[in-house]
Design an enzyme around this catalytic site. Structure first.
Site, PDB file in Angstrom:
ATOM      1  N   THR A  48      55.224  73.974  28.641  1.00 24.03           N
ATOM      2  CA  THR A  48      55.244  74.476  27.269  1.00 24.03           C
ATOM      3  C   THR A  48      56.204  73.623  26.451  1.00 24.03           C
ATOM      4  O   THR A  48      57.411  73.586  26.723  1.00 24.03           O
ATOM      5  CB  THR A  48      55.703  75.951  27.229  1.00 24.03           C
ATOM      6  OG1 THR A  48      54.762  76.751  27.947  1.00 24.03           O
ATOM      7  CG2 THR A  48      55.799  76.451  25.797  1.00 24.03           C
TER       8      THR A  48
ATOM      9  N   LYS B 253      50.076  78.823  22.608  1.00 21.61           N
ATOM     10  CA  LYS B 253      51.157  79.314  23.463  1.00 21.61           C
ATOM     11  C   LYS B 253      52.377  79.726  22.627  1.00 21.61           C
ATOM     12  O   LYS B 253      53.015  80.752  22.897  1.00 21.61           O
ATOM     13  CB  LYS B 253      51.559  78.240  24.470  1.00 21.61           C
ATOM     14  CG  LYS B 253      52.723  78.626  25.415  1.00 21.61           C
ATOM     15  CD  LYS B 253      52.385  79.791  26.315  1.00 21.61           C
ATOM     16  CE  LYS B 253      53.569  80.208  27.194  1.00 21.61           C
ATOM     17  NZ  LYS B 253      53.881  79.237  28.261  1.00 21.61           N
TER      18      LYS B 253
ATOM     19  N   LYS C  48      63.923  78.674  25.359  1.00 19.50           N
ATOM     20  CA  LYS C  48      63.309  77.406  24.929  1.00 19.50           C
ATOM     21  C   LYS C  48      61.963  77.651  24.256  1.00 19.50           C
ATOM     22  O   LYS C  48      61.653  77.077  23.210  1.00 19.50           O
ATOM     23  CB  LYS C  48      63.153  76.486  26.145  1.00 19.50           C
ATOM     24  CG  LYS C  48      62.547  75.119  25.841  1.00 19.50           C
ATOM     25  CD  LYS C  48      61.055  75.046  26.104  1.00 19.50           C
ATOM     26  CE  LYS C  48      60.722  75.256  27.575  1.00 19.50           C
ATOM     27  NZ  LYS C  48      59.267  75.080  27.848  1.00 19.50           N
TER      28      LYS C  48
END
Length: 293
Positions: free
Chosen positions: A93, A169, A238
Protein backbone atom coordinates in the site's frame (compact mmCIF):
# COMPACT_ATOMS: atom_id res chain seq x y z
CA UNK A 1 4.13 -23.79 -13.12
CA UNK A 2 5.70 -20.35 -13.05
CA UNK A 3 8.68 -19.49 -10.92
CA UNK A 4 7.43 -16.56 -8.87
CA UNK A 5 9.58 -13.93 -7.22
CA UNK A 6 8.55 -12.49 -3.88
CA UNK A 7 10.21 -9.38 -2.45
CA UNK A 8 9.29 -8.65 1.16
CA UNK A 9 8.75 -11.62 3.45
CA UNK A 10 7.27 -9.93 6.50
CA UNK A 11 4.12 -11.04 8.32
CA UNK A 12 1.96 -10.67 5.22
CA UNK A 13 4.47 -11.50 2.51
CA UNK A 14 5.70 -14.71 4.12
CA UNK A 15 2.15 -16.08 4.33
CA UNK A 16 1.37 -15.09 0.76
CA UNK A 17 4.54 -16.80 -0.45
CA UNK A 18 3.56 -19.91 1.52
CA UNK A 19 0.17 -20.02 -0.20
CA UNK A 20 1.82 -19.70 -3.59
CA UNK A 21 3.93 -22.72 -2.68
CA UNK A 22 0.85 -24.66 -1.59
CA UNK A 23 -0.76 -23.94 -4.97
CA UNK A 24 2.15 -25.45 -6.84
CA UNK A 25 4.14 -22.35 -7.69
CA UNK A 26 7.84 -22.08 -6.90
CA UNK A 27 8.45 -18.90 -4.86
CA UNK A 28 11.91 -17.37 -5.00
CA UNK A 29 12.18 -14.73 -2.29
CA UNK A 30 14.29 -11.91 -0.99
CA UNK A 31 14.10 -9.97 2.26
CA UNK A 32 16.59 -7.92 4.23
CA UNK A 33 16.01 -10.31 7.14
CA UNK A 34 17.93 -13.56 6.86
CA UNK A 35 15.58 -15.25 9.34
CA UNK A 36 12.61 -14.49 7.11
CA UNK A 37 14.40 -15.99 4.12
CA UNK A 38 15.24 -19.06 6.18
CA UNK A 39 11.52 -19.46 6.92
CA UNK A 40 10.81 -19.51 3.18
CA UNK A 41 13.49 -22.13 2.62
CA UNK A 42 11.96 -24.27 5.37
CA UNK A 43 8.73 -24.62 3.38
CA UNK A 44 10.57 -25.53 0.20
CA UNK A 45 10.93 -22.11 -1.35
CA UNK A 46 14.16 -20.71 -2.71
CA UNK A 47 15.91 -17.45 -1.86
CA UNK A 48 18.23 -15.09 -3.69
CA UNK A 49 21.01 -12.78 -2.60
CA UNK A 50 19.49 -9.61 -4.10
CA UNK A 51 16.30 -8.29 -5.68
CA UNK A 52 18.03 -8.33 -9.04
CA UNK A 53 18.88 -12.01 -8.57
CA UNK A 54 15.22 -12.77 -7.95
CA UNK A 55 14.40 -11.23 -11.32
CA UNK A 56 16.86 -13.55 -13.05
CA UNK A 57 14.84 -16.60 -12.05
CA UNK A 58 11.22 -15.48 -12.45
CA UNK A 59 8.79 -14.05 -14.94
CA UNK A 60 6.42 -12.70 -12.29
CA UNK A 61 7.47 -10.95 -9.07
CA UNK A 62 5.35 -9.85 -6.12
CA UNK A 63 6.46 -6.78 -4.19
CA UNK A 64 5.20 -6.54 -0.58
CA UNK A 65 7.39 -3.91 1.07
CA UNK A 66 6.52 -1.00 3.36
CA UNK A 67 6.60 2.21 1.35
CA UNK A 68 6.77 3.80 -2.07
CA UNK A 69 10.49 4.51 -2.02
CA UNK A 70 11.16 0.83 -1.40
CA UNK A 71 8.75 -0.18 -4.17
CA UNK A 72 10.50 2.05 -6.69
CA UNK A 73 13.92 0.77 -5.65
CA UNK A 74 12.78 -2.85 -5.96
CA UNK A 75 11.21 -2.24 -9.37
CA UNK A 76 14.42 -0.59 -10.55
CA UNK A 77 16.45 -3.61 -9.44
CA UNK A 78 14.03 -6.13 -10.91
CA UNK A 79 14.13 -4.20 -14.16
CA UNK A 80 17.83 -4.96 -14.42
CA UNK A 81 17.25 -8.70 -14.63
CA UNK A 82 13.66 -9.60 -15.56
CA UNK A 83 12.98 -10.39 -19.19
CA UNK A 84 10.84 -7.91 -21.17
CA UNK A 85 7.21 -8.92 -20.99
CA UNK A 86 7.53 -10.11 -17.39
CA UNK A 87 5.14 -8.80 -14.74
CA UNK A 88 5.58 -7.10 -11.37
CA UNK A 89 2.64 -7.37 -8.96
CA UNK A 90 2.75 -4.65 -6.30
CA UNK A 91 0.65 -5.68 -3.30
CA UNK A 92 2.10 -3.02 -0.99
CA UNK A 93 0.00 0.00 0.00
CA UNK A 94 1.61 3.23 -1.24
CA UNK A 95 0.60 6.57 -2.72
CA UNK A 96 -1.09 6.39 -6.13
CA UNK A 97 1.53 8.79 -7.47
CA UNK A 98 4.28 6.44 -6.29
CA UNK A 99 2.84 3.38 -8.01
CA UNK A 100 2.55 5.39 -11.23
CA UNK A 101 6.22 6.38 -10.90
CA UNK A 102 7.13 2.73 -10.32
CA UNK A 103 5.11 1.75 -13.38
CA UNK A 104 7.01 4.27 -15.50
CA UNK A 105 10.27 2.61 -14.38
CA UNK A 106 8.86 -0.81 -15.27
CA UNK A 107 7.68 0.37 -18.68
CA UNK A 108 11.15 1.66 -19.52
CA UNK A 109 12.38 -1.91 -19.01
CA UNK A 110 9.54 -3.46 -21.02
CA UNK A 111 7.80 -4.87 -17.94
CA UNK A 112 4.10 -5.07 -17.11
CA UNK A 113 2.64 -4.17 -13.73
CA UNK A 114 -0.41 -5.02 -11.65
CA UNK A 115 -1.25 -2.44 -8.98
CA UNK A 116 -2.96 -4.69 -6.42
CA UNK A 117 -3.06 -3.59 -2.78
CA UNK A 118 -4.69 -6.08 -0.44
CA UNK A 119 -7.14 -6.11 2.46
CA UNK A 120 -7.78 -8.82 5.02
CA UNK A 121 -4.85 -8.55 7.40
CA UNK A 122 -2.70 -11.37 8.67
CA UNK A 123 -5.65 -13.76 8.88
CA UNK A 124 -6.44 -13.19 5.24
CA UNK A 125 -2.82 -13.73 4.27
CA UNK A 126 -2.62 -16.95 6.30
CA UNK A 127 -5.85 -18.39 4.94
CA UNK A 128 -5.48 -17.19 1.34
CA UNK A 129 -8.68 -15.16 1.74
CA UNK A 130 -7.29 -11.70 1.03
CA UNK A 131 -9.35 -9.23 -0.96
CA UNK A 132 -7.38 -7.85 -3.89
CA UNK A 133 -8.18 -4.63 -5.75
CA UNK A 134 -6.03 -4.96 -8.90
CA UNK A 135 -5.61 -2.31 -11.57
CA UNK A 136 -3.84 -3.38 -14.77
CA UNK A 137 -4.35 -4.12 -18.42
CA UNK A 138 -7.10 -6.75 -18.52
CA UNK A 139 -4.86 -9.09 -20.52
CA UNK A 140 -2.09 -8.85 -17.91
CA UNK A 141 -4.55 -9.49 -15.09
CA UNK A 142 -5.99 -12.58 -16.78
CA UNK A 143 -2.54 -13.98 -17.56
CA UNK A 144 -1.71 -13.81 -13.85
CA UNK A 145 -5.10 -14.67 -12.36
CA UNK A 146 -4.00 -18.14 -11.13
CA UNK A 147 -1.29 -16.48 -9.04
CA UNK A 148 -3.76 -14.03 -7.55
CA UNK A 149 -6.25 -16.79 -6.84
CA UNK A 150 -3.57 -18.62 -4.85
CA UNK A 151 -3.52 -15.83 -2.25
CA UNK A 152 -7.05 -14.45 -2.44
CA UNK A 153 -10.73 -15.31 -2.24
CA UNK A 154 -11.86 -11.99 -3.74
CA UNK A 155 -10.29 -10.43 -6.83
CA UNK A 156 -12.12 -7.18 -7.53
CA UNK A 157 -10.86 -5.59 -10.75
CA UNK A 158 -10.89 -1.79 -10.41
CA UNK A 159 -9.74 -0.75 -13.87
CA UNK A 160 -6.90 -0.62 -16.37
CA UNK A 161 -5.09 2.43 -15.02
CA UNK A 162 -2.24 1.63 -12.65
CA UNK A 163 -2.87 3.79 -9.60
CA UNK A 164 -6.57 2.97 -9.35
CA UNK A 165 -5.83 0.10 -6.96
CA UNK A 166 -4.00 2.39 -4.56
CA UNK A 167 -6.76 4.99 -4.83
CA UNK A 168 -9.41 2.44 -3.84
CA UNK A 169 -7.23 1.19 -0.98
CA UNK A 170 -6.72 4.72 0.39
CA UNK A 171 -10.48 5.24 0.38
CA UNK A 172 -11.03 1.89 2.09
CA UNK A 173 -8.53 2.70 4.83
CA UNK A 174 -10.52 5.80 5.75
CA UNK A 175 -13.47 3.52 6.50
CA UNK A 176 -11.40 0.91 8.33
CA UNK A 177 -9.38 3.41 10.37
CA UNK A 178 -12.47 5.30 11.50
CA UNK A 179 -14.21 2.00 12.29
CA UNK A 180 -11.30 0.92 14.47
CA UNK A 181 -11.31 4.07 16.54
CA UNK A 182 -15.11 3.95 16.92
CA UNK A 183 -14.77 0.40 18.27
CA UNK A 184 -12.00 1.44 20.65
CA UNK A 185 -13.95 4.39 22.05
CA UNK A 186 -17.27 2.53 22.39
CA UNK A 187 -15.68 -0.32 24.34
CA UNK A 188 -13.86 2.06 26.68
CA UNK A 189 -17.07 4.05 27.20
CA UNK A 190 -19.02 0.94 28.12
CA UNK A 191 -16.30 -0.30 30.45
CA UNK A 192 -16.04 3.05 32.22
CA UNK A 193 -19.82 3.08 32.70
CA UNK A 194 -19.63 -0.31 34.40
CA UNK A 195 -20.65 -2.71 31.63
CA UNK A 196 -18.88 -6.09 31.54
CA UNK A 197 -16.68 -6.61 28.48
CA UNK A 198 -18.39 -9.88 27.64
CA UNK A 199 -21.74 -8.13 27.49
CA UNK A 200 -20.37 -5.43 25.19
CA UNK A 201 -18.85 -8.06 22.92
CA UNK A 202 -22.04 -10.11 22.69
CA UNK A 203 -24.39 -7.18 22.16
CA UNK A 204 -22.22 -5.31 19.67
CA UNK A 205 -21.53 -8.58 17.85
CA UNK A 206 -25.24 -9.22 17.34
CA UNK A 207 -26.20 -5.65 16.47
CA UNK A 208 -26.40 -3.83 13.15
CA UNK A 209 -22.72 -2.95 13.65
CA UNK A 210 -21.63 -6.60 13.73
CA UNK A 211 -18.79 -7.49 11.37
CA UNK A 212 -15.68 -9.66 11.14
CA UNK A 213 -13.72 -6.44 11.70
CA UNK A 214 -15.46 -5.86 15.04
CA UNK A 215 -15.24 -9.49 16.16
CA UNK A 216 -11.51 -9.75 15.52
CA UNK A 217 -10.69 -6.33 16.94
CA UNK A 218 -12.82 -6.62 20.08
CA UNK A 219 -11.67 -10.14 20.91
CA UNK A 220 -8.01 -9.12 20.75
CA UNK A 221 -8.73 -6.15 23.01
CA UNK A 222 -10.63 -8.23 25.55
CA UNK A 223 -7.89 -10.89 25.46
CA UNK A 224 -5.37 -8.05 26.08
CA UNK A 225 -3.33 -8.98 23.03
CA UNK A 226 -1.75 -5.72 21.97
CA UNK A 227 1.43 -6.89 20.22
CA UNK A 228 2.47 -9.42 17.57
CA UNK A 229 -1.05 -9.98 16.22
CA UNK A 230 -0.03 -9.07 12.67
CA UNK A 231 -1.54 -5.57 12.63
CA UNK A 232 1.27 -3.23 13.62
CA UNK A 233 0.13 0.28 14.45
CA UNK A 234 2.84 1.83 12.25
CA UNK A 235 1.32 0.21 9.16
CA UNK A 236 -2.16 1.61 9.75
CA UNK A 237 -0.68 4.98 10.61
CA UNK A 238 1.19 4.93 7.30
CA UNK A 239 -1.95 3.94 5.42
CA UNK A 240 -3.98 6.74 7.00
CA UNK A 241 -1.21 9.17 6.10
CA UNK A 242 -1.74 8.16 2.48
CA UNK A 243 -5.50 8.59 2.84
CA UNK A 244 -5.16 12.07 4.30
CA UNK A 245 -2.71 13.09 1.59
CA UNK A 246 -5.15 11.94 -1.08
CA UNK A 247 -7.94 13.88 0.63
CA UNK A 248 -5.82 17.02 0.59
CA UNK A 249 -4.94 16.54 -3.09
CA UNK A 250 -8.62 16.20 -3.97
CA UNK A 251 -9.98 18.90 -1.65
CA UNK A 252 -12.11 16.49 0.38
CA UNK A 253 -12.78 17.25 4.07
CA UNK A 254 -12.23 14.14 6.22
CA UNK A 255 -13.42 15.03 9.73
CA UNK A 256 -13.81 11.50 11.09
CA UNK A 257 -10.75 10.08 9.35
CA UNK A 258 -8.65 13.02 10.55
CA UNK A 259 -9.60 12.21 14.14
CA UNK A 260 -8.73 8.56 13.59
CA UNK A 261 -5.39 9.58 12.11
CA UNK A 262 -4.57 11.67 15.17
CA UNK A 263 -5.50 8.79 17.48
CA UNK A 264 -3.23 6.45 15.56
CA UNK A 265 -0.42 8.99 15.70
CA UNK A 266 -0.83 9.31 19.48
CA UNK A 267 -1.02 5.53 19.87
CA UNK A 268 2.08 5.02 17.74
CA UNK A 269 3.96 7.55 19.88
CA UNK A 270 2.98 5.87 23.14
CA UNK A 271 3.24 2.26 21.95
CA UNK A 272 5.68 2.18 19.00
CA UNK A 273 5.94 -1.62 19.14
CA UNK A 274 2.21 -2.14 19.58
CA UNK A 275 -0.56 -3.16 17.22
CA UNK A 276 -3.63 -1.14 16.28
CA UNK A 277 -5.49 -2.12 19.44
CA UNK A 278 -2.84 -0.45 21.59
CA UNK A 279 -4.83 2.76 21.25
CA UNK A 280 -7.31 1.23 23.69
CA UNK A 281 -4.65 1.25 26.41
CA UNK A 282 -4.16 4.97 25.87
CA UNK A 283 -7.90 5.62 26.09
CA UNK A 284 -8.14 3.41 29.18
CA UNK A 285 -5.49 5.49 30.92
CA UNK A 286 -7.35 8.68 30.10
CA UNK A 287 -10.67 7.26 31.33
CA UNK A 288 -9.19 5.33 34.27
CA UNK A 289 -10.83 2.05 33.27
CA UNK A 290 -10.05 -1.28 31.63
CA UNK A 291 -11.78 -3.26 28.89
CA UNK A 292 -11.77 -6.94 29.79
CA UNK A 293 -13.93 -10.02 29.87
Amino acid sequence: MKNVGFIGLGDMGSQMAMNLKKSGFQPIGFDLSESRMESLREIGGATAATCSDVGTYCDVAFVMVMNGTQVKNVVQQLGESMQPGSTIIVTATIHASEIREAYAIAQEKGLEMIDSPVSGGLGGAQNATLTLMPAAKSSVLEANRPLLEAISSNILYVGEQVGAGQTVKASLQAYIGASFTAIFESLVLGAKAGVDGKVLFEVFGKSAAASPLFNNCAKLILDRKFEKTGSHIATMYKDLSITMAMAKENGVPMFTTASAFELFQAGKTMYPEGDNWSIVKMLEKMADTKVEW
